[in-house]
Each structure stands twice: as C-alpha cells, then as structure tokens.
Design an enzyme around this catalytic site. Structure first.
Site, mmCIF file in Angstrom:
data_model
loop_
_atom_site.group_PDB
_atom_site.id
_atom_site.type_symbol
_atom_site.label_atom_id
_atom_site.label_comp_id
_atom_site.label_asym_id
_atom_site.label_seq_id
_atom_site.Cartn_x
_atom_site.Cartn_y
_atom_site.Cartn_z
ATOM 1 C CE LYS A 174 5.559 6.351 -3.701
ATOM 2 N NZ LYS A 174 5.398 4.951 -3.317
ATOM 3 C CE LYS A 183 6.918 10.244 -4.459
ATOM 4 N NZ LYS A 183 7.351 10.421 -3.050
ATOM 5 N NE ARG A 197 7.876 5.520 7.272
ATOM 6 C CZ ARG A 197 8.018 4.380 6.592
ATOM 7 N NH1 ARG A 197 8.128 3.238 7.237
ATOM 8 N NH2 ARG A 197 8.048 4.402 5.264
ATOM 9 N NE ARG A 206 12.869 6.748 6.024
ATOM 10 C CZ ARG A 206 11.720 6.514 5.384
ATOM 11 N NH1 ARG A 206 11.438 5.306 4.962
ATOM 12 N NH2 ARG A 206 10.884 7.500 5.164
ATOM 13 N NE ARG A 237 17.341 5.876 -4.997
ATOM 14 C CZ ARG A 237 17.576 4.695 -5.567
ATOM 15 N NH1 ARG A 237 16.557 3.954 -5.978
ATOM 16 N NH2 ARG A 237 18.812 4.258 -5.717
ATOM 17 C CG ASP A 266 7.740 8.003 4.439
ATOM 18 O OD1 ASP A 266 7.898 7.577 5.593
ATOM 19 O OD2 ASP A 266 7.829 7.274 3.437
ATOM 20 C CD GLU A 304 6.295 7.536 -0.676
ATOM 21 O OE1 GLU A 304 6.153 6.453 -0.054
ATOM 22 O OE2 GLU A 304 7.096 7.704 -1.604
ATOM 23 C CG ASN A 348 4.968 4.394 3.613
ATOM 24 O OD1 ASN A 348 5.261 3.806 2.593
ATOM 25 N ND2 ASN A 348 5.460 5.595 3.919
#
Length: 317
Positions: free
Chosen positions: A127, A162, A212, A227, A235, A275, A283, A285
């Site tokens: 994050k 979050k 993604r 997604r 979400r 993301d 984000e 990852n």
C-alpha cells in the site's frame, strides 16, 4: 542455457487452487524449460553457523487437476546448492514472513539469485510503496488518528479505507461523509488509533474493474485482468467474488506501468502486480502477485514462461 536448480518458497502446495495458482504456472514453466525445482515453506528455512540451510523436497508438476504434483523425500541442502530461489509465500506480511526475508538474504549474500529481492519486498509495503507515485494516484492519506481520516472523509465525501497489510480485499470498507459507522470502523481498523491505515478517495470506475497489470522483468504484459465487482460489492478482488476479464492495456495503463517499471528494476522487483482503477494506481503488489492463469487462459499468453526466460537471462549475466 544450462539446467538450473530452482527453489520455490511458497504456501503448502496441498492448499493451492489448481485452476488459478500463479506459482503452479511458474513450476510448469520451470519444468517445460528443462530445469528442476524443489519446494519448501518458510518454516523450512534455517541458519547454521551463518549459512542458510533449507529442508526441501524435489517437486514435479503436471497439468492434471486430479494429480498435479509429486514430492520427493524431504532433505536438507545449503541455499548455495540452488541457482535461483523464488519467494512466493502469500501474505499476511507478519513476523514469520519478515524473518523469512531476513533468512533469504543470507542466500543472496552467498551468491544465489533470490526473487523478488528480499530487502525490497521488506521495504516496499504494497500500500505505502504506491504513494511514492502519489501524482499517479487518487487522493490518499495514511494515518492512525481518527481526526485526520475524518477530515479526509469530510473533504472527499466518498472514500475507501483499508489496512496496510491486507490481501484479497480483506478489511476494505467504503465510507461516505454521512455513514453512521465511521467511528466504529476506524476504531476497528486502527486498533483504537494504534495502527496506521490508508484512506483513498473512492474511484467510481471500479465498476469497470480493478485492473491487475503484471510487470515482468521491467516490461508490462500486454493484457491486464479487470477484476469486476459482484453486484452490490465495492471490491473487485477475485477472493471477494469479483469476475476476472482479461483485456488489452489502455494507453494510460501502459504509461503507468512504464513509469513504475524502472524503479522496480532498480529495486530487484522482477515480478510485480500493479493495481489500477480508472487510470490511477491504487497498490503495487510485490510479494506474490497473481492473475497469470486467468490472463494466459483468455489471451493465449505464456507469462510464467516469459518470467522464467527473464530469470535465465539474469543467471547468464
């Protein structure tokens, strides 16, 4: 290229999802490219007189959902018996995870190629790391104090809050300025103002998917996985019921990936999931990014093969 000996550090192989697991795709690619693989979990890493040892098993994988792996007998080897170690343990990023990264640095210092770079995985919280590119993000704040988060909610009216260490959509809440549960939600997430959390201005384009983008060896894959949230859900995470639809990168999405990629390469982060919602980074990852299988299945790509080919090029150097 000589045959390489890989070690994959991952979760219990018995628990993985045959249809979706990205690490399994990597194991297939390792085998198909003529290399060998061993498997272990993080509790199999240990030090003896300053040298990293691993209690691992040889692993052979198959494209058969009823029987997709065979394991050899567990045996102890030195880390230096391997050419490449790939760290694919899923979060949570807890103390056990942190210690395993410290241990993998012993292999790295002994000359073993370890991916992603353990120090960078440790340093780049998924994050917080994104905020190094704040100009490419929706308005974002990080604080453990309710007063700062409440001020942010008042300013932006509709926000996502979050935890900094979640995955798969865990602990994500949408709050508006008139939400009746702001106090209790923030108390829970901040653990009574003792733990920082992230708040981001809500991006309505989430309806089109939380995308993604995989960056492999510093190059964005040409397709991302959108997604798309289930009905009535904020979400998009697949673990939260989102639907994965592969699609070509937009011009903006490619620009974002190409902006971030040189920093990733500099840090030794060679397999990364970016993301993006509505053309804005949310984000980055770096621990064990997924979505390879969905993109491969829908677009005919071979992302894991591309990654292992990149690893081969690093070993040659």
């Amino acid at each position: 290229m000589k045959n390489l000996k890989f070690l994959i550090v991952m979760d219990d192989i018995k628990t993985i999802n045959y249809k979706k697991d990205t690490t399994l795709a990597m194991l297939w690619a390792i085998d198909e490219r003529g290399h060998t693989a061993n498997y272990c979990q993080i509790n199999d890493l240990w030090l003896k007189n300053g040298e990293l040892h691993i209690d691992s098993q040889s692993v052979k994988t198959f494209k058969n959902p009823e029987h997709f792996y065979d394991l050899g007998e567990k045996a102890t080897q030195k880390a230096t018996d391997f050419d490449v170690i790939i760290m694919r343990k899923d979060p949570p990023f807890d103390m056990k995870f942190l210690y395993s990264l410290y241990l993998l640095e012993y292999a790295q210092r002994a000359g073993v190629l370890v991916l992603n770079n353990p120090q960078s995985v440790r340093d780049c919280n998924e994050k917080l790391f994104a905020t190094q590119f704040a100009h490419l993000m929706t308005p974002t704040t990080v604080s453990q104090k309710q007063s700062h988060i409440r001020e942010f909610i008042s300013e932006h009216k509709d926000v996502i809050v979050k935890p900094l260490d979640g995955m798969g959509g865990m602990g994500i809440f949408r709050l508006t300025a008139d939400s009746p549960n702001i106090g209790s939600t923030l108390e829970m997430l901040t653990q009574l103002e003792t733990l920082p959390i992230m708040a981001q201005k809500f991006i309505p384009e989430i309806k089109d998917g939380d995308k993604r983008i995989l960056i492999v060896g510093g190059k964005p894959v040409d397709y991302c996985l959108a997604r798309i949230p289930a009905e009535g859900e904020t979400r998009g995470n697949l673990a939260s019921g989102g639907r994965g639809v592969a699609m070509p990168l937009s011009v903006r999405e490619r620009e974002l990936a190409e902006t971030v990629a040189p920093v990733l390469m500099e840090k030794g982060l060679y397999f990364v999931g970016l993301d993006v919602i509505g053309g804005q980074i949310t984000e980055i990852n770096v621990t064990s990014p997924t979505c390879v299988r969905e993109i491969d299945d829908q677009c005919g790509t071979q992302i894991a093969h591309d990654f292992i080919a990149f690893v081969e090029s690093l070993v040659k150097k």
